[in-house]
Design a protein around this motif. Sequence first.
Motif, mmCIF file in Angstrom:
data_model
loop_
_atom_site.group_PDB
_atom_site.id
_atom_site.type_symbol
_atom_site.label_atom_id
_atom_site.label_comp_id
_atom_site.label_asym_id
_atom_site.label_seq_id
_atom_site.Cartn_x
_atom_site.Cartn_y
_atom_site.Cartn_z
ATOM 1 N N ASP A 1 -38.132 -47.499 -30.545
ATOM 2 C CA ASP A 1 -38.571 -46.115 -30.642
ATOM 3 C C ASP A 1 -38.533 -45.424 -29.277
ATOM 4 O O ASP A 1 -39.081 -45.931 -28.293
ATOM 5 N N ALA A 2 -37.895 -44.265 -29.242
ATOM 6 C CA ALA A 2 -37.653 -43.597 -27.966
ATOM 7 C C ALA A 2 -38.961 -43.225 -27.262
ATOM 8 O O ALA A 2 -39.112 -43.451 -26.056
ATOM 9 N N VAL A 3 -39.907 -42.681 -28.026
ATOM 10 C CA VAL A 3 -41.166 -42.254 -27.408
ATOM 11 C C VAL A 3 -41.926 -43.461 -26.876
ATOM 12 O O VAL A 3 -42.432 -43.465 -25.743
ATOM 13 N N MET B 1 -32.099 -45.377 -22.003
ATOM 14 C CA MET B 1 -31.773 -44.911 -23.357
ATOM 15 C C MET B 1 -30.466 -44.134 -23.367
ATOM 16 O O MET B 1 -29.693 -44.208 -24.308
ATOM 17 N N ALA B 2 -30.230 -43.382 -22.286
ATOM 18 C CA ALA B 2 -29.028 -42.553 -22.243
ATOM 19 C C ALA B 2 -27.785 -43.396 -22.041
ATOM 20 O O ALA B 2 -26.727 -43.075 -22.567
ATOM 21 N N GLN B 3 -27.884 -44.493 -21.287
ATOM 22 C CA GLN B 3 -26.665 -45.244 -21.007
ATOM 23 C C GLN B 3 -26.602 -46.605 -21.683
ATOM 24 O O GLN B 3 -25.559 -47.252 -21.633
ATOM 25 N N ARG B 4 -27.713 -47.013 -22.311
ATOM 26 C CA ARG B 4 -27.694 -48.237 -23.126
ATOM 27 C C ARG B 4 -27.284 -49.471 -22.339
ATOM 28 O O ARG B 4 -26.778 -50.440 -22.901
ATOM 29 N N HIS B 5 -27.429 -49.426 -21.039
ATOM 30 C CA HIS B 5 -27.012 -50.553 -20.202
ATOM 31 C C HIS B 5 -27.870 -50.529 -18.962
ATOM 32 O O HIS B 5 -28.199 -49.463 -18.462
ATOM 33 N N GLY C 1 -29.760 -51.926 -27.448
ATOM 34 C CA GLY C 1 -29.354 -51.200 -28.647
ATOM 35 C C GLY C 1 -29.711 -49.726 -28.579
ATOM 36 O O GLY C 1 -30.340 -49.257 -27.633
ATOM 37 N N ARG C 2 -29.286 -49.015 -29.577
ATOM 38 C CA ARG C 2 -29.538 -47.584 -29.676
ATOM 39 C C ARG C 2 -31.008 -47.289 -29.912
ATOM 40 O O ARG C 2 -31.646 -47.962 -30.715
ATOM 41 N N PRO C 3 -31.551 -46.284 -29.278
ATOM 42 C CA PRO C 3 -32.944 -45.947 -29.550
ATOM 43 C C PRO C 3 -33.093 -45.208 -30.883
ATOM 44 O O PRO C 3 -32.156 -44.553 -31.353
ATOM 45 N N THR C 4 -34.265 -45.338 -31.481
ATOM 46 C CA THR C 4 -34.573 -44.614 -32.717
ATOM 47 C C THR C 4 -35.732 -43.665 -32.421
ATOM 48 O O THR C 4 -36.301 -43.692 -31.334
ATOM 49 N N LEU C 5 -36.076 -42.824 -33.371
ATOM 50 C CA LEU C 5 -37.224 -41.943 -33.171
ATOM 51 C C LEU C 5 -38.044 -41.910 -34.452
ATOM 52 O O LEU C 5 -37.544 -41.470 -35.489
ATOM 53 N N PHE C 6 -39.283 -42.363 -34.385
ATOM 54 C CA PHE C 6 -40.200 -42.391 -35.519
ATOM 55 C C PHE C 6 -39.530 -42.997 -36.754
ATOM 56 O O PHE C 6 -39.622 -42.482 -37.862
#
Lengths: 435, 330
Positions: free
Chosen positions: B80-82, B228-232, B141-146
């Motif tokens: 989760d991004a937050v 989160m922006a670059q996933r690395h 991995g990719r972030p999610t939101l809620f």
Amino acid sequence: MHSLSAHRGRIALAVAATALTISTAPVSAQETFKLGIVTFLSGPAAESFGVPARNGATFTIDELNKGAVPAPHNKVGFGGMKIEPVIIDENGGATKQVQELRNLYQRDNVDAVLGYIGSGDCLAVSPIAEELKKLLVLMDCGTPRIFEEAKYNYVFRTASHATMDNVALIRYMKAKNIKMETFSAINQDYAWGQDSKADFVAAAGQIFPNAKLATDLLPKFGAGQYGTEISALVGAESDVVYSSLWGGDLQAFILQSAPRGLPKRSQLVFSAADHVLPALGDKMPDGTIIGARGAYGLMSRKSVLNDWFFPGFEKTIGTYPVQAAYRINQSILGLKNAIEKAMEKNGGKKPTTDEIIAAMTGSQWESPGGLIKMTLGDGHQATQPIGISRTKYNPEKKRVDLVDIQYFNAECVNPPPGIKSLDWIKGGMQGAKCE
Amino acid sequence: MKILSHPAAMLGIVLGFVLLGRVLPAWTLSLATVAASNSLIALGIVVLARTGNVSFGQGLFYAAGGYGVALIANSWGLTDAVAQVMIGAVCGGLLGLVIGPLISRYTGIFFGMLTLALSMVLYGALVKTTALGGSDGFNVGRPTLFGNVFTDPREADFMLYSVSVIATGLAGVAATVYFRSELGLMSLAVRANNLRVEYLGISANRIVAINFVIAAVFAGASGALSLMAQRHIDPQFAYWTTSGEFVFVAILAGYQSVAAVFVASLALELVRSFSNLYLPNTWQLVLGAFLLAVILFLPLGIGSLWTSTKRKGSEPDAPAPGATVTEPAE
């Protein structure tokens, strides 16, 4: 007052952003293929890899656009479409590369991006291309982790990873009956150096089971001064000294170790040293065993394509092509092969990204460095043949010649699909087929 | 216009910016995401600079936040991004709590050098840690939101943009409120003369330590946003040139305005990106010339373009920001 400033600042920002959007609106013509090319134009890797790669790309693209490349790559550009390159600098770290990759796809509207030399950059940009559903062709980098730790649909690598270099070195040493009861290693203290050493030591453990690692040195990247390391290596008196150093570090190491007699005490073995030969000339000790990360440069085999590439590049650029020039050339030819295959299927239209991907997966094509086959990573990671040789200075031509060349086919020095490289080496390199 | 200085109005502006993201082209969105995340850490440097100390090692907390989030995401699957921003802030803040009280006893160049040294210790350790991918780092991995997963690239970019802008915006509002508070104003007094502050019965060291922890929290959150922006993530996060770049943003912005930090960060990203595209061989030169021009023509930073002169009067004895780096402690 802060919010007042915030307000005005943000208006200015919005205006600036809008203005920039307008000024960079895409201009797309039907008949071109816009190719983003990323390679080191500055920084420590520029001289050794980045600039030769840039030269290899511009030479290859110019020739393709003229239709001057021999069959099977004799069509103009990519299947008749002129190639329009956009070249940017890889220097600046992975954060910047991720941002610039997005800019290439989203702002400059390139059809595909090809390049990347640094392993960290390759690892960082791959998931971004996957997420944006855009074609990314990695042309170099050392690490096997890209397709061993993840699965990608939109990412390809058109060259073997570094495992091949070290397995081939060991096989060469066995074939030439090099005595190796003890060996020492000097590698840069970052992923390339650490991984190369791990592969070499593991492969040595299989083929030379009695060999002992005497001294294991990891100077920092870009150290440039190896006085203490050379003392340790001279003192160790091991039969073989292995190194994956490259560029300025490798040149410095050779220049500093030769006067202290290291090449006379130990057999020097370098995994990727061909690119320093033009610069070192007669300073390169004779009899050094070197690899070039493929059958490249002075180790390239005679073929119609190589007879076009080697002399043509030498004439246009002024120096003969080394590994990075070959690697980007085989990458561009691989992309061309896939695009033309896709166009055969769709009736000659400019293919979509998905059509190119379908054609590129598991494909194979001829290049100046030999036959490249997309055999690993579900058809996304290439394997290729490699040459290993010894140096011998040629005073007439005033250049280092490579003699005693032995070639290894791809299946002999690359892991089969479905197994991690280091596990494959440690498991006795099962399934290797050597000619 | 006075009404805009109310925190509620500033929140409105932040919200407006988030909505603007719906119409921005995709590449501007990701560029603004990076700029917002960079300005968050630069804001921390500005907070610290108000006490007269500059940290050349914010990469330490930036990397702590990034690696903390990345390791938690990879081992427990928390995407989760937050939550990731919070974790980053906590990681940076905890490290700041350990280091802050120790380092606040030093000032000026000693302070700067110690922060630099600590960040390079972390860098060295990370490069040696092959389990974390060594110098090549590793992917997350990719972030999610809620609980929402964003597969459409445009939506995913917008989500990251929103989270970055809101996080940075909230930090900006908080910083503005803090700057006006007693403690915030005391920071300026510490810079002017820390001995006199001690005579007032207030510990100058404690004020520096508090500002240091705030800067560390911002840096940790910024590391999470970058990740989160670059996933690395790789050890470059802790390298001194990374820290130096954030100091550059802070110098470009000046210390007078919170908005200037965001503008400076965005300007730097734009100049870098376009010079790299049009002048691939000399982009560093363009970047350097840009920095030099700002320093020569706007010695008080980009913020001085719109902060009025009467503002300077409200801060007695405030020396030029350039002097803060080397100002000796008395």
